[in-house]
Design a protein around this motif. Structure first.
Motif, short mmCIF file in Angstrom:
data_model
loop_
_atom_site.label_atom_id
_atom_site.label_comp_id
_atom_site.label_asym_id
_atom_site.label_seq_id
_atom_site.Cartn_x
_atom_site.Cartn_y
_atom_site.Cartn_z
N ALA A 55 101.47 5.34 30.57
CA ALA A 55 101.88 3.97 30.24
C ALA A 55 100.70 3.01 30.25
N ASP A 56 99.69 3.31 31.06
CA ASP A 56 98.54 2.41 31.17
C ASP A 56 97.31 2.92 30.43
N LEU A 57 97.50 3.82 29.47
CA LEU A 57 96.36 4.35 28.71
C LEU A 57 95.66 3.22 27.98
N GLN A 58 94.36 3.11 28.20
CA GLN A 58 93.54 2.12 27.50
C GLN A 58 92.48 2.88 26.72
N ALA A 59 92.36 2.56 25.44
CA ALA A 59 91.45 3.31 24.57
C ALA A 59 90.52 2.37 23.82
N GLU A 60 89.31 2.87 23.66
CA GLU A 60 88.35 2.20 22.79
C GLU A 60 88.81 2.40 21.34
N PRO A 61 88.41 1.54 20.42
CA PRO A 61 88.73 1.80 19.01
C PRO A 61 87.95 3.01 18.50
N LEU A 62 88.44 3.61 17.43
CA LEU A 62 87.70 4.69 16.77
C LEU A 62 86.33 4.16 16.38
N SER A 63 85.29 4.98 16.58
CA SER A 63 83.95 4.59 16.15
C SER A 63 83.25 5.81 15.59
N GLY A 64 82.35 5.57 14.67
CA GLY A 64 81.58 6.65 14.08
C GLY A 64 81.32 6.40 12.61
N PRO A 65 80.57 7.29 11.96
CA PRO A 65 80.17 7.07 10.58
C PRO A 65 81.32 7.11 9.57
N GLY A 66 82.47 7.67 9.96
CA GLY A 66 83.60 7.72 9.04
C GLY A 66 84.52 6.52 9.14
N VAL A 67 84.18 5.57 10.01
CA VAL A 67 85.02 4.39 10.21
C VAL A 67 84.47 3.24 9.37
N ASP A 68 85.34 2.60 8.60
CA ASP A 68 84.96 1.44 7.80
C ASP A 68 84.74 0.26 8.74
N PRO A 69 83.51 -0.28 8.81
CA PRO A 69 83.26 -1.37 9.76
C PRO A 69 84.04 -2.64 9.44
N ALA A 70 84.43 -2.83 8.20
CA ALA A 70 85.16 -4.04 7.82
C ALA A 70 86.60 -4.00 8.32
N THR A 71 87.20 -2.80 8.35
CA THR A 71 88.61 -2.69 8.72
C THR A 71 88.83 -2.02 10.07
N GLY A 72 87.82 -1.26 10.53
CA GLY A 72 88.00 -0.49 11.76
C GLY A 72 88.84 0.75 11.56
N LYS A 73 89.18 1.06 10.32
CA LYS A 73 90.03 2.21 10.00
C LYS A 73 89.16 3.37 9.50
N LEU A 74 89.65 4.56 9.73
CA LEU A 74 88.97 5.76 9.24
C LEU A 74 89.08 5.82 7.73
N ARG A 75 87.98 6.09 7.07
CA ARG A 75 88.02 6.27 5.62
C ARG A 75 88.81 7.55 5.31
N PRO A 76 89.61 7.56 4.24
CA PRO A 76 90.40 8.76 3.93
C PRO A 76 89.50 9.92 3.51
N PRO A 77 89.99 11.15 3.69
CA PRO A 77 89.19 12.30 3.25
C PRO A 77 89.05 12.32 1.74
N SER A 178 96.61 12.63 6.77
CA SER A 178 97.34 11.41 7.10
C SER A 178 96.70 10.66 8.26
N ALA A 179 96.43 9.38 8.05
CA ALA A 179 95.88 8.55 9.13
C ALA A 179 96.84 8.46 10.31
N ASP A 180 98.14 8.58 10.05
CA ASP A 180 99.14 8.54 11.12
C ASP A 180 99.01 9.74 12.06
N GLU A 181 98.34 10.79 11.63
CA GLU A 181 98.16 11.98 12.46
C GLU A 181 96.75 12.06 13.04
N MET A 182 96.04 10.95 13.01
CA MET A 182 94.69 10.88 13.57
C MET A 182 94.67 9.84 14.68
N THR A 183 95.57 10.01 15.66
CA THR A 183 95.71 9.05 16.75
C THR A 183 95.80 9.79 18.08
#
Length: 199
Positions: A55-77, A178-183
Motif C-alpha cells: 500500500a505504501d509502495l513509492q516508485a521513481e519514474p521510469l528513466s533511461g534512453p527509451g523514455v521520452d523526456p518531454a512526456t516521461g513515457k516509454l517510447r513504443p517498440p 503494450s505500455a499498460d504491461e510495462m508497470t
C-alpha cells in the motif's frame, strides 16, 4: 518461496536477476542504516511477498534512453517488434554486514547498468511497511536482457544474493508491446500468478 519464471538457459539458476533485486534494495538499505527500527525482521511478514502490492509502495519514474523526456513515457517498440520487461522483488537481510557487502555489489551493478546496451528504461520502488524493493526494467529484447544477466557484475551479484536478500525474493519477465504491461503493478500481477502456480 523464491518465484522465477525464466526461460532457458537460465531457468535453473535460483539467483537469476539478482542484480536487479540488489538495485531495488539500493533504494532501501541507506535508509535502514539511519534508522535501526526500519531494519526488516529476520522473517518477513506473510503479506510481504512479490505478489502483493504494498500500500505504501513509492516508485521513481521510469528513466533511461527509451523514455521520452518531454512526456516521461516509454517510447513504443518499433513496428512489428516487442520489448522484454523484467520485474523483481526483494527484502534485504538485516545487519551491517549486509549493508557493507551490498555497497560493493551495487556499485559494480550501477556502473554496468549505466552503459548496458539494450536497457531502455528502469524503475525502482520501495515500501517501508515490508522493507521491500521492486524493480521494473524494459529491454529492447530478451537477448539484451540476458547479456546483462551474464555480465561479470551480475554474475558476482548472483553468487551473493542469498547472503543479502530474504529467501522470498521473486523475479519474472515477459514480452509485450503494450505500455499498460510495462508497470510495477503488472510485475506484481505476474509474480502473483507465478506464486499461485508454485503452490
Amino acid at each position: 518461496m523464491t518465484t522465477r519464471t525464466l526461460n532457458e538457459p537460465l531457468a535453473s539458476s535460483s539467483r537469476a536477476f539478482a542484480a536487479a533485486v540488489l538495485a531495488a534494495l539500493g533504494v532501501i538499505l541507506p535508509g535502514c542504516a539511519d534508522d535501526a527500527s526500519a531494519t526488516p525482521p529476520d522473517a518477513p511478514p506473510a503479506e510481504c511477498t512479490g505478489g502483493v502490492l504494498e500500500a505504501d509502495l513509492q516508485a521513481e519514474p521510469l528513466s533511461g534512453p527509451g523514455v521520452d523526456p518531454a512526456t516521461g513515457k516509454l517510447r513504443p517498440p518499433p513496428e512489428g517488434s516487442s520489448y522484454t520487461v523484467s520485474a523483481t522483488y526483494g527484502i534485504p537481510r538485516p545487519g551491517d554486514a549486509v549493508r557493507e557487502k551490498y555497497v560493493q555489489y551495487f556499485g559494480a551493478i550501477q556502473a554496468q547498468l549505466a552503459s548496458q546496451p539494450g536497457l531502455l528504461a528502469l524503475q525502482l520502488g520501495q515500501a517501508s511497511s515490508c522493507g521491500s524493493g521492486r524493480t521494473l526494467a524494459v529491454w529492447s529484447s530478451t537477448e539484451a536482457m540476458y547479456e546483462f544477466v551474464t555480465s561479470d557484475a551480475h554474475v558476482a551479484a548472483m553468487d551473493a544474493v542469498n547472503e543479502l536478500v530474504q529467501p522470498n525474493y521473486a523475479v519474472t519477465h515477459w514480452e509485450t508491446t503494450s505500455a499498460d504491461e510495462m508497470t510495477l503493478e503488472e510485475g506484481v500481477r505476474r509474480i502473483q500468478a507465478s506464486e499461485a502456480r508454485t503452490r
